[in-house]
Write a protein that holds these residues in place. Sequence first.
Motif, PDB file in Angstrom:
ATOM      1  N   CYS A  20      29.254  36.265  33.452  1.00  0.00           N
ATOM      2  CA  CYS A  20      30.331  36.280  32.474  1.00  0.00           C
ATOM      3  C   CYS A  20      29.923  36.539  31.039  1.00  0.00           C
ATOM      4  O   CYS A  20      30.649  37.167  30.302  1.00  0.00           O
ATOM      5  CB  CYS A  20      31.106  34.995  32.569  1.00  0.00           C
ATOM      6  N   HIS A  34      38.932  37.936  37.549  1.00  0.00           N
ATOM      7  CA  HIS A  34      38.034  36.891  37.041  1.00  0.00           C
ATOM      8  C   HIS A  34      37.728  37.137  35.557  1.00  0.00           C
ATOM      9  O   HIS A  34      37.879  36.250  34.719  1.00  0.00           O
ATOM     10  CB  HIS A  34      36.744  36.890  37.875  1.00  0.00           C
ATOM     11  N   HIS A  56      38.970  35.209  32.031  1.00  0.00           N
ATOM     12  CA  HIS A  56      38.065  34.701  30.985  1.00  0.00           C
ATOM     13  C   HIS A  56      38.504  35.181  29.603  1.00  0.00           C
ATOM     14  O   HIS A  56      38.516  34.419  28.640  1.00  0.00           O
ATOM     15  CB  HIS A  56      36.638  35.214  31.214  1.00  0.00           C
ATOM     16  N   GLU A  66      35.254  28.349  33.833  1.00  0.00           N
ATOM     17  CA  GLU A  66      34.992  28.983  35.127  1.00  0.00           C
ATOM     18  C   GLU A  66      36.079  28.646  36.149  1.00  0.00           C
ATOM     19  O   GLU A  66      36.371  29.446  37.033  1.00  0.00           O
ATOM     20  CB  GLU A  66      33.615  28.568  35.665  1.00  0.00           C
TER      21      GLU A  66
HETATM   22 ZN   LIG Z   1      33.091  33.482  35.136  1.00  0.00          ZN
END
Ligand SMILES: [Zn+2]
Length: 293
Positions: A24, A136, A140, A159
Amino acid sequence: MIQKLGKTFWPGILFGIILAAVLCAGPAVGADKPNWKELKGAHFIVYFTGEESFARDVLNSAERYYTRIAGELGYARYQDFWTWEKRCKIYVYADHDSFLKSTGGAEWSHGMAEYNTKTIYSYAWHEGFLDSLLPHEIAHLIFRDFIGFKGEVPLWLDEGVAQWEEEAKRPQMKAMIKELYNNEGLLLINDMMKLDIGRLKTKEGVHVRAALTKDGSPGVVFLSSDNLVNTYYLQSVSMVGFLIEKFGGESFTNFCRELRDGESLEQALKSAYTTITTIAEFEKRWKEYLDQL
Ligand SMILES: [Zn+2]
């Protein structure tokens, strides 16, 4: 009560969770070298060098996810500014090699998101990109856009949100958390809050942690570093799923706003969810939710 969890316990799905989880925070990368073509939508610009049809799928999926995720997190009313020059950029490299070369990512990395420039980098791999990596990373970015960088945002929340928004995985994740819960292999929430997951990844050996037991009696769980990290991520998504499914997006927005404005986790819970006033209460209510899964 003692539980042992061997490595074989974990089905393949967790690899996906961890993979998505570790990619990430991306470094700044030079994305201007290939000869990029572009496709523009209302909230995203997709840059690509290969097949246009895949880039179009990426753009359409991204626009759909944006609407769904902002709605589910309760941000829809506050989140209407990803337009025009503030659109999110998605760079789709032709293949894994050119992605790695340009981003300097690790061999296992398949994508990354840069919070400050609202940019996602990946490559044209079909499996997992549209269903998993894309929602995903968009989650974020939307979450970070709303919550900012000043408040103390726990990793499980960040997360947890991103994994929860990989909607296709929800049934599997629920089945796995239920199995771990039934086997009393989960962690106490208070204990989990203190874990420094980043440091764990390189540690060898077995971790002995307090276990979350169904009746609240003292228990212990033995976990390898990998399984401890996996358990942490699985609990994260379940705790976020619980808050969103039980109390809805509006309360979740209020909870995030309190954190953004510098409140402690307990205070933020108390303000947003009147029936949850302590971490212990949070854990109790979450267990009731797990009982009903
Ligand atoms: Zn992540």
